[in-house]
Motif scaffolding. Structure first.
Motif, PDB file in Angstrom:
ATOM      1  N   ALA A   1       9.002   6.255   2.305  1.00 11.37           N
ATOM      2  CA  ALA A   1       9.491   5.670   3.553  1.00 11.37           C
ATOM      3  C   ALA A   1       8.641   4.455   3.896  1.00 11.37           C
ATOM      4  CB  ALA A   1       9.435   6.685   4.688  1.00 11.37           C
ATOM      5  N   SER A   2       9.291   3.396   4.328  1.00  8.65           N
ATOM      6  CA  SER A   2       8.563   2.213   4.791  1.00  8.65           C
ATOM      7  C   SER A   2       7.888   2.514   6.122  1.00  8.65           C
ATOM      8  CB  SER A   2       9.519   1.030   4.961  1.00  8.65           C
ATOM      9  OG  SER A   2      10.072   0.637   3.727  1.00  8.65           O
ATOM     10  N   ALA A   3       6.692   1.992   6.309  1.00  7.83           N
ATOM     11  CA  ALA A   3       5.995   2.163   7.581  1.00  7.83           C
ATOM     12  C   ALA A   3       6.854   1.589   8.702  1.00  7.83           C
ATOM     13  CB  ALA A   3       4.641   1.463   7.536  1.00  7.83           C
ATOM     14  N   ARG A   4       6.879   2.295   9.812  1.00  7.43           N
ATOM     15  CA  ARG A   4       7.722   1.864  10.914  1.00  7.43           C
ATOM     16  C   ARG A   4       7.032   2.174  12.232  1.00  7.43           C
ATOM     17  NH1 ARG A   4      12.400   6.588  10.718  1.00  7.43           N
ATOM     18  NH2 ARG A   4      11.401   8.032  12.178  1.00  7.43           N
ATOM     19  N   THR A   5       7.499   1.555  13.265  1.00  6.03           N
ATOM     20  CA  THR A   5       7.120   1.926  14.623  1.00  6.03           C
ATOM     21  C   THR A   5       8.400   2.237  15.367  1.00  6.03           C
ATOM     22  OG1 THR A   5       5.826   1.323  16.578  1.00  6.03           O
ATOM     23  CG2 THR A   5       7.129  -0.421  15.561  1.00  6.03           C
ATOM     24  N   GLU A   6       8.289   2.780  16.546  1.00  8.31           N
ATOM     25  CA  GLU A   6       9.486   3.158  17.291  1.00  8.31           C
ATOM     26  C   GLU A   6       9.175   3.176  18.778  1.00  8.31           C
ATOM     27  OE1 GLU A   6       8.930   8.003  16.792  1.00  8.31           O
ATOM     28  OE2 GLU A   6      10.164   6.907  15.359  1.00  8.31           O
ATOM     29  N   HIS A   7      10.229   3.113  19.574  1.00  8.64           N
ATOM     30  CA  HIS A   7      10.054   3.268  21.020  1.00  8.64           C
ATOM     31  C   HIS A   7      11.270   3.975  21.582  1.00  8.64           C
ATOM     32  CE1 HIS A   7      12.908   0.119  22.516  1.00  8.64           C
ATOM     33  NE2 HIS A   7      12.739  -0.342  21.305  1.00  8.64           N
TER      34      HIS A   7
ATOM     35  N   SER B   1       0.854  -1.186   0.000  1.00  3.57           N
ATOM     36  CA  SER B   1       0.000   0.000   0.000  1.00  3.57           C
ATOM     37  C   SER B   1       0.886   1.230   0.000  1.00  3.57           C
ATOM     38  CB  SER B   1      -0.909   0.034   1.236  1.00  3.57           C
ATOM     39  OG  SER B   1      -1.773  -1.080   1.254  1.00  3.57           O
ATOM     40  N   ALA B   2       0.520   2.222  -0.805  1.00  6.05           N
ATOM     41  CA  ALA B   2       1.216   3.508  -0.818  1.00  6.05           C
ATOM     42  C   ALA B   2       0.216   4.596  -0.471  1.00  6.05           C
ATOM     43  CB  ALA B   2       1.845   3.772  -2.182  1.00  6.05           C
TER      44      ALA B   2
ATOM     45  N   ALA C   1       6.297  -2.136   9.713  1.00  3.33           N
ATOM     46  CA  ALA C   1       5.161  -1.980  10.612  1.00  3.33           C
ATOM     47  C   ALA C   1       3.927  -1.752   9.755  1.00  3.33           C
ATOM     48  CB  ALA C   1       5.384  -0.820  11.569  1.00  3.33           C
ATOM     49  N   ASP C   2       2.768  -1.687  10.405  1.00  2.00           N
ATOM     50  CA  ASP C   2       1.560  -1.424   9.629  1.00  2.00           C
ATOM     51  C   ASP C   2       1.221   0.070   9.688  1.00  2.00           C
ATOM     52  OD1 ASP C   2       0.216  -0.919  12.046  1.00  2.00           O
ATOM     53  OD2 ASP C   2      -0.633  -2.936  12.151  1.00  2.00           O
ATOM     54  N   LEU C   3       0.182   0.452   8.980  1.00  2.00           N
ATOM     55  CA  LEU C   3      -0.175   1.861   8.881  1.00  2.00           C
ATOM     56  C   LEU C   3      -0.528   2.453  10.239  1.00  2.00           C
ATOM     57  CD1 LEU C   3      -0.847   4.418   7.289  1.00  2.00           C
ATOM     58  CD2 LEU C   3      -3.105   3.447   6.810  1.00  2.00           C
ATOM     59  N   ARG C   4      -1.317   1.736  11.031  1.00  2.00           N
ATOM     60  CA  ARG C   4      -1.726   2.262  12.333  1.00  2.00           C
ATOM     61  C   ARG C   4      -0.509   2.538  13.210  1.00  2.00           C
ATOM     62  NH1 ARG C   4      -1.892   0.607  17.352  1.00  2.00           N
ATOM     63  NH2 ARG C   4      -1.193  -1.469  16.778  1.00  2.00           N
ATOM     64  N   GLN C   5       0.450   1.619  13.216  1.00  2.00           N
ATOM     65  CA  GLN C   5       1.633   1.808  14.056  1.00  2.00           C
ATOM     66  C   GLN C   5       2.462   3.001  13.593  1.00  2.00           C
ATOM     67  OE1 GLN C   5       2.919  -2.174  13.407  1.00  2.00           O
ATOM     68  NE2 GLN C   5       2.283  -2.887  15.426  1.00  2.00           N
ATOM     69  N   ASP C   6       2.550   3.187  12.285  1.00  2.00           N
ATOM     70  CA  ASP C   6       3.309   4.328  11.788  1.00  2.00           C
ATOM     71  C   ASP C   6       2.616   5.643  12.142  1.00  2.00           C
ATOM     72  OD1 ASP C   6       5.661   4.899   9.563  1.00  2.00           O
ATOM     73  OD2 ASP C   6       4.089   6.410   9.556  1.00  2.00           O
ATOM     74  N   LEU C   7       1.305   5.695  11.960  1.00  2.49           N
ATOM     75  CA  LEU C   7       0.584   6.924  12.292  1.00  2.49           C
ATOM     76  C   LEU C   7       0.676   7.233  13.780  1.00  2.49           C
ATOM     77  CD1 LEU C   7      -2.634   6.571  10.101  1.00  2.49           C
ATOM     78  CD2 LEU C   7      -0.678   8.090   9.697  1.00  2.49           C
ATOM     79  N   SER C   8       0.595   6.208  14.614  1.00  2.33           N
ATOM     80  CA  SER C   8       0.538   6.440  16.062  1.00  2.33           C
ATOM     81  C   SER C   8       1.842   6.983  16.619  1.00  2.33           C
ATOM     82  CB  SER C   8       0.176   5.143  16.794  1.00  2.33           C
ATOM     83  OG  SER C   8       1.248   4.206  16.718  1.00  2.33           O
ATOM     84  N   ARG C   9       2.963   6.803  15.916  1.00  4.21           N
ATOM     85  CA  ARG C   9       4.242   7.278  16.433  1.00  4.21           C
ATOM     86  C   ARG C   9       4.447   8.770  16.181  1.00  4.21           C
ATOM     87  NH1 ARG C   9       8.073   8.382  12.664  1.00  4.21           N
ATOM     88  NH2 ARG C   9       7.569   7.794  10.532  1.00  4.21           N
TER      89      ARG C   9
ATOM     90  N   LEU D   1       4.170   7.211   2.177  1.00  9.20           N
ATOM     91  CA  LEU D   1       4.391   6.103   3.096  1.00  9.20           C
ATOM     92  C   LEU D   1       4.088   4.801   2.366  1.00  9.20           C
ATOM     93  CD1 LEU D   1       4.931   5.236   6.107  1.00  9.20           C
ATOM     94  CD2 LEU D   1       2.448   5.129   6.339  1.00  9.20           C
ATOM     95  N   VAL D   2       4.949   3.827   2.542  1.00 11.66           N
ATOM     96  CA  VAL D   2       4.769   2.518   1.910  1.00 11.66           C
ATOM     97  C   VAL D   2       4.598   1.480   3.007  1.00 11.66           C
ATOM     98  CG1 VAL D   2       5.739   0.810   0.336  1.00 11.66           C
ATOM     99  CG2 VAL D   2       6.218   3.244  -0.027  1.00 11.66           C
ATOM    100  N   VAL D   3       3.438   0.850   3.035  1.00 13.53           N
ATOM    101  CA  VAL D   3       3.249  -0.274   3.941  1.00 13.53           C
ATOM    102  C   VAL D   3       3.819  -1.478   3.195  1.00 13.53           C
ATOM    103  CG1 VAL D   3       1.632  -1.594   5.338  1.00 13.53           C
ATOM    104  CG2 VAL D   3       1.186   0.819   4.864  1.00 13.53           C
ATOM    105  N   GLY D   4       5.112  -1.641   3.356  1.00 10.57           N
ATOM    106  CA  GLY D   4       5.868  -2.613   2.584  1.00 10.57           C
ATOM    107  C   GLY D   4       7.297  -2.127   2.439  1.00 10.57           C
ATOM    108  N   ASP D   5       7.878  -2.342   1.271  1.00 11.19           N
ATOM    109  CA  ASP D   5       9.286  -2.065   1.022  1.00 11.19           C
ATOM    110  C   ASP D   5       9.433  -0.801   0.182  1.00 11.19           C
ATOM    111  OD1 ASP D   5      11.982  -2.099   0.478  1.00 11.19           O
ATOM    112  OD2 ASP D   5      11.922  -3.868  -0.812  1.00 11.19           O
ATOM    113  N   ALA D   6       9.754   0.324   0.842  1.00 11.79           N
ATOM    114  CA  ALA D   6       9.868   1.598   0.128  1.00 11.79           C
ATOM    115  C   ALA D   6      10.970   1.555  -0.915  1.00 11.79           C
ATOM    116  CB  ALA D   6      10.126   2.729   1.118  1.00 11.79           C
TER     117      ALA D   6
END
Length: 541
Positions: free
Chosen positions: A221-227, A156-157, A241-249, A179-184
């Motif tokens: 950019a590939s979707a990512r999460t972070e801490h 998904s882009a 990561a998935d879209l929700r995780q990328d948006l939430s960061r 944003l790419v949910v996959g391999d940017a």
């Protein structure tokens, strides 16, 4: 958009998990890192158990952090076929936190209550592709082609963040981020092959760059999460990561929106955190209580967005900021300086600085920055820069002058203590430390005489930023004369001309040339300049 009908339409393909032999404490750390609420236990590729956040929290409360995750798991989650309807999935999720799509040995992914709830919301999400076409013109066609290509790759882009925010405001975005949910990197390379242009990537950050055949530049950019391992630390990034995780960061709800680019749903707004409503209401809001503690640079980003978009902090967000400022959380002065540099590059830089002062952030940086006159001084500098720019006298950007204004507001010891704030070149830091002294000396000289020779001598060695700051006080007329007239007045004599008059080269030559130059600034012709120079030799003799 038509409502997704099967489990496969909604599945999150990235399964974050731990081993059943990992400890409860390790499982708790995984929940924190991945920002999830239910954690599968996976052994040899098979899902053998599931833990919820509540189970892990209760186990930790009872002192069971060292026991195995397996020992507190009631067993694996239920499964559904990829063709299962949304009704079937919804019924299971009323009893379970997570459902596996496929089999436990060969899962296609997982579904959560949040994913299904979001799908129900997105069934009525607005379609905004017409706005994209209106504001992005031919670039919209390239983005559509990129969305089609990503769909063929099973990815998904989406347009993401500030780009979406600006489109919703009816503005053409300055930057277009995908944003790419996959391999940017893979998508950028495939785009260059299929659509033309060239691609590059940075695997360490999961980012890529596609320059299209018409030389349009797109960042992917590939979707990512972070801490965050500690308050104020740089984040640890986890991909994919998935879209929700990328948006939430992301920092604020107004930047937590996306627009889909794929076929069949092109231009659908993804807005799980109500960013559009906040934008329309004129508020800036964070979504979790540790937002400012995790990343204190959000103080400064909040000021930039609040000033640029005319937003107010949502009351709860204001409380969180005040609480974070009261705690011993620190970031390096270099990172603070980089954020101030971004603020000074803004069109409404002074308004952003006023926000920082009102919120107590300037005092948090250094107590001296809480002085009440700082904002008015920055405002005067901006006004002087605009006035001088209109006369064509100064071509420098205002950011250097704003840095110097900040330096002038601090005593010498505070300037030295805060010198690490000053981002950029060595010359900027040198100006930070010594510029206020040069300005004080110039102002003193200008106050003692209105002669053009005095003005020229006082102003000749100052750079553009120093001239702007000096003009923000009582010396704007002198600075304007210097920039528009004085510095362009030619000196019609030189050392050779003086030697032709019979003087010998030596240490007095410099003083003689300076006297001639002062006479030129006062309007004297060549004969007057020579006479002024010769008087220097006569006095020395």
């Amino acid at each position: 958009m038509s409502l997704p009908l099967t489990a496969l339409d909604l599945v999150s393909r990235r399964i974050f998990s731990v081993s059943p032999d990992d400890t409860v404490a390790q499982a708790a750390e995984a929940l924190h890192c991945y920002r999830i609420n239910a954690l599968p236990l996976v052994s040899s590729g098979e899902i053998v158990g599931l833990l919820s956040r509540r189970e892990i929290d209760d186990a930790l409360h009872h002192g069971l952090g060292a026991v195995s995750a397996r020992s507190i798991s009631a067993g694996p989650p239920p499964t559904v076929s990829p063709e299962a309807t949304l009704t079937v999935v919804d019924a299971l999720l009323r009893q379970h936190r997570l459902v596996v799509v496929g089999t436990l040995c060969s899962p296609a992914g997982v579904l959560t209550r949040t994913a299904v709830h979001r799908a129900l919301q997105e069934a009525t999400a607005p379609m905004l592709w017409e706005q994209v076409e209106a504001h992005l013109g031919s670039l919209a066609g390239l983005l559509a082609a990129l969305g089609d290509l990503s769909a063929r790759r099973g990815e998904s882009a989406l347009l993401i963040g500030g780009c979406v925010r600006d489109l919703l405001r009816g503005h053409t975005p300055n930057d277009v981020d995908v944003l790419v949910v996959g391999d940017a990197a893979g998508l950028a390379k495939a785009a260059a092959t299929a659509l033309g242009g060239r691609a590059s990537s940075n695997p360490a950050f999961g980012t890529a760059h596609w320059v299209t055949p018409d030389r349009t530049e797109l960042d992917l950019a590939s979707a990512r999460t972070e801490h965050y391992t500690a308050p104020g630390a740089l984040p640890t990034v986890i991909t994919p990561a998935d879209l929700r995780q990328d948006l939430s960061r992301r920092d604020f709800t107004i930047n937590m929106m996306a627009l889909t680019l794929g076929p069949g749903e092109r231009g659908r707004l993804v807005d799980p955190y109500s960013g559009r409503a906040d934008l329309e209401a004129g508020i800036l809001r964070v979504t979790h209580g540790l937002s400012f503690l995790d990343d204190p640079t959000r103080f400064f980003r909040a000021a930039r967005f609040a000033a640029r978009l005319d937003l107010d902090l949502e009351p709860g967000t204001a409380d969180l900021m005040a609480a974070a400022l009261a705690l011993p959380v620190r970031i390096t002065r270099q990172r603070i300086g980089a954020e101030l540099d971004r603020i000074f590059a803004e069109e409404r830089a002074v308004a952003a600085m006023a926000k920082l002062q009102d919120w107590g952030v300037l005092a948090w940086i250094a107590p001296e920055l809480a002085a009440p006159g700082i904002i008015s001084a920055l405002m005067a500098t901006t006004s002087a820069w605009k006035s001088l720019s209109e006369t064509g006298g100064v071509g420098a950007a205002p950011d250097e002058a704003l840095w110097l204004t900040l330096a002038c507001a601090l005593p010498q010891d505070a300037r030295e203590r805060c010198s690490e704030l000053v981002a950029g070149t060595r010359g900027r830091r040198a100006r930070w430390l010594s510029g206020p002294g040069r300005l004080a000396a110039a102002a003193q000289a200008l106050s003692e005489s209105t002669a053009r020779s005095t003005q020229g001598q006082a102003l000749r060695g100052l750079d553009a930023a120093e001239l702007v700051v000096l003009a923000s006080g009582r010396e704007q007329a002198a600075v304007t004369w210097w920039l528009c007239t004085g510095r362009h007045i030619p000196l019609t004599i030189d050392g050779r001309r003086l030697m032709a008059c019979g003087v010998q080269p030596g240490p007095r030559m410099g003083a003689a040339i300076a006297a001639a130059r002062g006479t030129a600034w006062n309007g004297g012709n060549e004969d007057a300049q020579i006479a002024a120079a010769m008087r220097v030799f006569a006095l020395s003799d």
